[in-house]
Design an enzyme around this catalytic site. Structure first.
Site, mmCIF file in Angstrom:
data_model
loop_
_atom_site.group_PDB
_atom_site.id
_atom_site.type_symbol
_atom_site.label_atom_id
_atom_site.label_comp_id
_atom_site.label_asym_id
_atom_site.label_seq_id
_atom_site.Cartn_x
_atom_site.Cartn_y
_atom_site.Cartn_z
ATOM 1 N N CYS A 117 -16.614 -24.655 21.745
ATOM 2 C CA CYS A 117 -16.566 -23.704 22.845
ATOM 3 C C CYS A 117 -15.782 -22.497 22.344
ATOM 4 O O CYS A 117 -15.768 -22.227 21.151
ATOM 5 C CB CYS A 117 -15.946 -24.319 24.101
ATOM 6 S SG CYS A 117 -14.255 -24.893 23.878
ATOM 7 N N HIS B 41 -11.788 -15.879 28.618
ATOM 8 C CA HIS B 41 -12.617 -17.067 28.886
ATOM 9 C C HIS B 41 -12.969 -17.069 30.372
ATOM 10 O O HIS B 41 -12.132 -17.367 31.217
ATOM 11 C CB HIS B 41 -11.853 -18.337 28.508
ATOM 12 C CG HIS B 41 -12.725 -19.542 28.355
ATOM 13 N ND1 HIS B 41 -13.350 -20.153 29.413
ATOM 14 C CD2 HIS B 41 -13.083 -20.242 27.248
ATOM 15 C CE1 HIS B 41 -14.041 -21.194 28.976
ATOM 16 N NE2 HIS B 41 -13.903 -21.263 27.667
#
Length: 703
Positions: free
Chosen positions: A24, A624
């Site tokens: 990720c 994020h």
């Protein structure tokens, strides 16, 4: 010399042990053949690795930070990874790995425990704020009763004036409707419509449901006398479901699979109406007649079991609880115990678990205080910030998770020291005959008045706190290698502080001040000894503080409109503990992420959930969007830039749909973190109730 990528592959057992690999925005995510062969301390010592997180089912995460894409590519380019291993022959996406695990992939026969603990934790975590607020109202009522201002507020037979009755309602509103809050969160966690789960649980809390007691008959079930009415010939047991948490958890556990099954059966164009209708048609009577009573009895029997142990030996009970809690909290097993505390108060009028639990909490906070003392002594700014935030959250809020995930579980030497404090606090409570409280509270400094033996409680938690603190200071929380590294850092800092100042004309590095949504240099020239810096007065004022000669301060503005929160409020321990980096969390009000300053896009995955930026001032920034939003696979994200693009302050990076993220069960809270914080002396997040793209949210200072 082997590269970090090669060392990581070797440390996790080699290519043959890697079933699949993905990443990720900050972490390498391994699905291993055998997770037991991995030595986590070895992994964490590899250059560039910020931490490692073993998970159930042979899953393993390695925290890299902003450079994760580079490390991932380096791993995939290794000759041994392209020679036919499953990982090298085409890595799956993270969503595919999890889907395979759920469908029976190589996750391990005990992987259901991981899902169970996650289900419990996510059912309660969003309502911690409400519980904390209510516990302080309870503490205030306890203090008023202790000082004789009012009578025993917890006894319904004691009359209170209308004014004090209203104050009493301020905490009852949270605890009475707790089943509805849990039903909402738990239903959301299992993938069902949370409002449908809320409505299903609400049927047993309606005044009309309770009113059925007036026409009910008494019956004896499992040794208890209950009220039963017959509805269409079927017996319906009438309970008071206020404060119950086991029934909504069981309801959601059944609703989740039913919801998914109905979505497979009902045509897609009819699902909006008929999936909720059919789910309610089945679950409303099932909850009222079967699931609700089962939940009530399950909680009652667990409470009776703990009560039996306490009645047998309060001394042993007071010792066991503090010693097992440090291992229960990381697993999420403390949530059912919290439910039993509520049940004890409802049925007995008091609870006997929270006193010994307080010994564990304060031992935990004491260990954190010991780490803080060592961090200050060793001039470790990162650990000092982490420990300070965790200590404040503990002593004021009674929350142990920041200490556990931020420090204790990362440095295994902390646990033995902390257990000494747990044991000592428990022994003192046991010798004193145990503790009672008539209210559910988070054990902190503010909630001390809630306990019946305040002097005993203060002695116990004080002993637990200072014993753990002393043990950590004496034993340290680091290994010998980690201590040597800290000592070298301290000596280097001392040498830099004692170095004589140059008398030759020098040009000091430029400081910066926030102007609009970028970091603008402000010239500060030093022409000789004793000369004043020639700086722009207006720019210096906008920076909020004057910089010392030889240092720079960068003001990073918010990349989106919303509310700025401390990173400890990010619902992901890897982010909230500062492992990835320090910074700020933004709860978005808008739907667009903007570049906070001029720079280059380093990472911009097609999923649009995260962006790595290298700003022109040298700061490397991770933005994020939401938590675990990589699972959406790009749904709800309109990406505006690509890796390698040059961006200017205020340029849109991505437009996202908050509703898509929320409906999928993920948090919209957006971490904004400085991933190369090691290159700076200080990185500070600046919380605020409202921020926009001109608001400073992070301050970065060089040494």
């Amino acid at each position: 010399m082997s590269s970090p990528a090669a060392e990581i592959v070797k440390a996790v057992g080699g290519p043959g042990n890697i079933a699949s690999l993905t990443h990720c925005a900050t972490r390498l995510r391994f699905q291993l053949v055998d997770g037991s062969v991995v030595n986590t301390p070895t992994v964490e010592q590899i250059p560039g690795v910020m931490g490692a997180v073993p998970q159930s089912g042979d899953r393993y995460q390695v925290v890299i930070g902003g450079a994760v894409t580079t490390v991932f590519n380096e791993i995939m380019d290794l000759p041994e990874m392209t020679g036919g291993s499953s990982a090298g022959s085409g890595a799956k996406t993270d969503a595919e790995i999890k889907a395979a695990a759920r469908s029976g992939g190589p996750r391990g026969k005990f992987s259901w425990l991981d899902s169970f603990f996650e289900f419990l934790s996510d059912s309660f975590r969003p309502i911690i704020g409400a519980l904390l607020g209510a516990s302080l109202f309870i503490t205030f009522m306890s203090l008023m009763a202790t000082t004789g201002v009012i009578g025993n507020w917890a006894d319904p037979r004691v009359p209170l004036s209308p004014s004090w009755q209203f104050v009493n309602l301020t905490w009852k509103t949270v605890f009475y409707f707790l089943p509805l809050m849990v039903a909402y969160n738990a239903s959301k966690k299992v993938g069902a419509d949370p409002w449908v789960g809320f409505a299903i649980m609400a049927i047993v809390m309606l005044p009309g449901f309770s009113a059925l007691k007036s026409v009910a008959e008494s019956a004896t079930i499992a040794g208890s006398t209950v009220s039963v009415v017959h509805v269409f010939g079927a017996p319906l047991t009438i309970f008071d479901y206020g404060s119950q948490v086991f029934p909504p958890l069981l309801m959601a556990a059944v609703l989740g699979p039913l919801w998914k099954g109905l979505k497979k059966i009902v045509p897609e164009n009819l699902q909006l109406i008929f999936v909720p209708f059919l789910a309610m048609l089945i679950m409303l009577p099932l909850t009222a007649f079967v699931i609700g009573p089962i939940g009530v009895y399950a909680g009652a029997y667990l409470a009776k079991g703990l009560s039996a142990v306490n009645n047998l030996s309060p001394f042993i009970f007071a010792i066991v609880i503090p010693l097992v809690y440090p291992f229960m909290v990381p697993l999420g097993l403390h949530w059912p115990i919290n439910a039993i505390m509520l049940l004890n108060i409802q049925t007995l009028g008091y609870d006997f678990i929270q006193g010994p639990m307080g010994a564990w909490n304060f031992a935990c906070f004491g260990a954190t205080a010991g780490v803080l003392v060592l961090a200050v002594r060793d001039k470790d700014p990162t650990m000092r910030q982490t420990a300070t935030g965790a200590l404040v959250a503990g002593l004021v809020g009674g929350i142990s998770e920041p200490s556990l995930y931020g420090i204790h579980l990362r440095y295994k030497r902390v646990y033995p020291s902390m257990l000494v404090g747990c044991l000592l606090g428990g022994v003192i409570i046991g010798i004193g005959g145990g503790l009672h409280t008539s209210a559910f509270v988070f054990t902190s400094l503010l909630t001390i008045p809630a306990f019946n033996k305040i002097p005993l409680y203060c002695i116990a938690i004080g002993a637990a706190f200072f014993a753990s603190m002393a043990m950590v200071i004496i034993r340290d929380y680091r290994t010998a290698e980690q201590k040597a590294e800290a000592l070298a850092t301290k000596n280097a800092a001392a040498a830099a502080d004692s170095a004589p100042a140059s008398t030759a004309p020098v040009s000091a590095p430029a400081t910066t001040a926030a102007v609009g949504s970028t970091a603008t240099p402000v010239s500060t020239d030093v022409t000789g000894p004793g000369s004043a810096p020639a700086a722009s007065g207006e720019a210096a004022a906008s920076s909020g503080a004057a910089s010392e000669a030889g240092s720079r301060t960068f003001a990073i503005t918010s990349p989106l409109v919303g509310r700025a929160l401390p990173i400890t409020e990010i619902p992901d321990p890897v982010f909230s503990t500062g492992v990835v980096g320090q910074g700020i969390a933004i709860e978005p009000e808008g739907d667009t992420v903007y570049a906070p300053a001029d720079g280059t896009v380093v990472t911009a995955p097609d999923s649009g959930h995260a962006f790595g930026l290298k700003l022109d001032n040298g700061v490397e920034l991770l933005i994020h969007v939401g938590v675990d939003t990589v699972e959406l696979g790009g749904k709800g994200f309109d990406v505006k830039v690509s890796a390698g693009d040059t961006v200017t302050a205020g340029q849109p990076l991505v437009v996202f749909d908050k509703k898509v993220i929320a409906d999928a069960g993920y948090s919209n809270i957006t971490p904004v973190l400085v991933t190369n914080g090691f290159a700076f002396a200080k990185v500070t997040g600046i919380p605020a109730d409202h921020v926009d793209t001109s608001t400073e949210v992070i301050s970065v200072t060089t040494s």
